[in-house]
Design a protein around this motif. Sequence first.
Motif, PDB file in Angstrom:
ATOM      1  N   VAL A   2       0.843  -1.188   0.000  1.00  0.00           N
ATOM      2  CA  VAL A   2       0.000   0.000   0.000  1.00  0.00           C
ATOM      3  C   VAL A   2       0.886   1.248   0.000  1.00  0.00           C
ATOM      4  CG1 VAL A   2      -1.774   1.257   1.276  1.00  0.00           C
ATOM      5  CG2 VAL A   2      -1.789  -1.234   1.294  1.00  0.00           C
ATOM      6  N   GLU A   3       0.581   2.190  -0.880  1.00  0.00           N
ATOM      7  CA  GLU A   3       1.320   3.450  -0.904  1.00  0.00           C
ATOM      8  C   GLU A   3       0.899   4.290   0.297  1.00  0.00           C
ATOM      9  OE1 GLU A   3       2.125   7.309  -3.735  1.00  0.00           O
ATOM     10  OE2 GLU A   3       0.609   5.868  -4.313  1.00  0.00           O
ATOM     11  N   VAL A   4       1.862   4.889   0.973  1.00  0.00           N
ATOM     12  CA  VAL A   4       1.586   5.663   2.180  1.00  0.00           C
ATOM     13  C   VAL A   4       1.621   7.152   1.852  1.00  0.00           C
ATOM     14  CG1 VAL A   4       2.264   6.110   4.558  1.00  0.00           C
ATOM     15  CG2 VAL A   4       2.614   3.841   3.586  1.00  0.00           C
ATOM     16  N   THR A   5       0.425   7.771   1.888  1.00  0.00           N
ATOM     17  CA  THR A   5       0.278   9.210   1.684  1.00  0.00           C
ATOM     18  C   THR A   5      -0.728   9.711   2.712  1.00  0.00           C
ATOM     19  OG1 THR A   5      -1.622   9.109   0.183  1.00  0.00           O
ATOM     20  CG2 THR A   5       0.570   8.886  -0.816  1.00  0.00           C
ATOM     21  N   ARG A   6      -0.947  11.000   2.731  1.00  0.00           N
ATOM     22  CA  ARG A   6      -1.925  11.569   3.672  1.00  0.00           C
ATOM     23  C   ARG A   6      -3.335  11.071   3.390  1.00  0.00           C
ATOM     24  NH1 ARG A   6      -1.750  17.465   3.974  1.00  0.00           N
ATOM     25  NH2 ARG A   6       0.468  17.170   3.971  1.00  0.00           N
ATOM     26  N   ASN A  15      -4.644  -3.567   7.658  1.00  0.00           N
ATOM     27  CA  ASN A  15      -4.912  -4.888   7.062  1.00  0.00           C
ATOM     28  C   ASN A  15      -3.648  -5.490   6.463  1.00  0.00           C
ATOM     29  OD1 ASN A  15      -7.635  -4.990   7.746  1.00  0.00           O
ATOM     30  ND2 ASN A  15      -8.252  -3.948   5.879  1.00  0.00           N
ATOM     31  N   GLU A  16      -2.813  -4.651   5.899  1.00  0.00           N
ATOM     32  CA  GLU A  16      -1.569  -5.114   5.283  1.00  0.00           C
ATOM     33  C   GLU A  16      -0.457  -5.333   6.321  1.00  0.00           C
ATOM     34  OE1 GLU A  16       0.803  -5.517   1.521  1.00  0.00           O
ATOM     35  OE2 GLU A  16      -1.282  -4.916   1.644  1.00  0.00           O
ATOM     36  N   TYR A  17      -0.452  -4.479   7.353  1.00  0.00           N
ATOM     37  CA  TYR A  17       0.599  -4.513   8.380  1.00  0.00           C
ATOM     38  C   TYR A  17      -0.040  -4.488   9.767  1.00  0.00           C
ATOM     39  CZ  TYR A  17       3.116  -2.865   4.272  1.00  0.00           C
ATOM     40  OH  TYR A  17       3.612  -2.731   3.016  1.00  0.00           O
ATOM     41  N   PRO A  18      -0.514  -5.622  10.269  1.00  0.00           N
ATOM     42  CA  PRO A  18      -1.249  -5.655  11.542  1.00  0.00           C
ATOM     43  C   PRO A  18      -0.434  -5.194  12.759  1.00  0.00           C
ATOM     44  CG  PRO A  18      -1.123  -7.848  10.538  1.00  0.00           C
ATOM     45  CD  PRO A  18      -0.447  -6.909   9.615  1.00  0.00           C
ATOM     46  N   ILE A  70       6.675   0.867   8.346  1.00  0.00           N
ATOM     47  CA  ILE A  70       6.420  -0.120   7.293  1.00  0.00           C
ATOM     48  C   ILE A  70       7.729  -0.555   6.647  1.00  0.00           C
ATOM     49  CG2 ILE A  70       5.419  -0.372   4.989  1.00  0.00           C
ATOM     50  CD1 ILE A  70       3.014   1.289   6.113  1.00  0.00           C
ATOM     51  N   ASP A  71       8.636   0.376   6.438  1.00  0.00           N
ATOM     52  CA  ASP A  71       9.939   0.018   5.857  1.00  0.00           C
ATOM     53  C   ASP A  71      10.733  -0.915   6.764  1.00  0.00           C
ATOM     54  OD1 ASP A  71       9.410   1.504   3.611  1.00  0.00           O
ATOM     55  OD2 ASP A  71      10.623   3.226   4.231  1.00  0.00           O
ATOM     56  N   SER A  72      10.451  -0.870   8.063  1.00  0.00           N
ATOM     57  CA  SER A  72      11.189  -1.702   9.005  1.00  0.00           C
ATOM     58  C   SER A  72      10.677  -3.148   9.035  1.00  0.00           C
ATOM     59  CB  SER A  72      11.144  -1.098  10.410  1.00  0.00           C
ATOM     60  OG  SER A  72       9.859  -1.292  11.005  1.00  0.00           O
ATOM     61  N   TYR A  73       9.540  -3.411   8.429  1.00  0.00           N
ATOM     62  CA  TYR A  73       8.967  -4.773   8.450  1.00  0.00           C
ATOM     63  C   TYR A  73       9.554  -5.638   7.369  1.00  0.00           C
ATOM     64  CZ  TYR A  73       5.411  -2.776  11.538  1.00  0.00           C
ATOM     65  OH  TYR A  73       4.758  -2.136  12.563  1.00  0.00           O
TER      66      TYR A  73
END
Length: 73
Positions: A2-6, A15-18, A70-73
């Motif tokens: 998922v792209e992370v924006t405002r 849902n993607e990163y519980p 998210i980058d750390s997962y």
Amino acid sequence: MVEVTRETKYMDLLNEYPLLKTDLVRLNPKFTFLVTQMGKISLWEANLKEVSEKAKMNVDDTVNLFKDLIDSY
């Protein structure tokens, strides 16, 4: 991924990163509302801009925090 924006929906990220929910609270107590029942209900359709307003944080800081986690997962 998922792209992370405002405009990204919080629940799409969750849902993607519980682990996001608990990791956010661990890193910043301002996100404690995310783990409450009311937070779950009120943020079901919220985007990151709305989450940052609820946390009383700058939206860019919030987006960057989500991206870093998210980058750390």
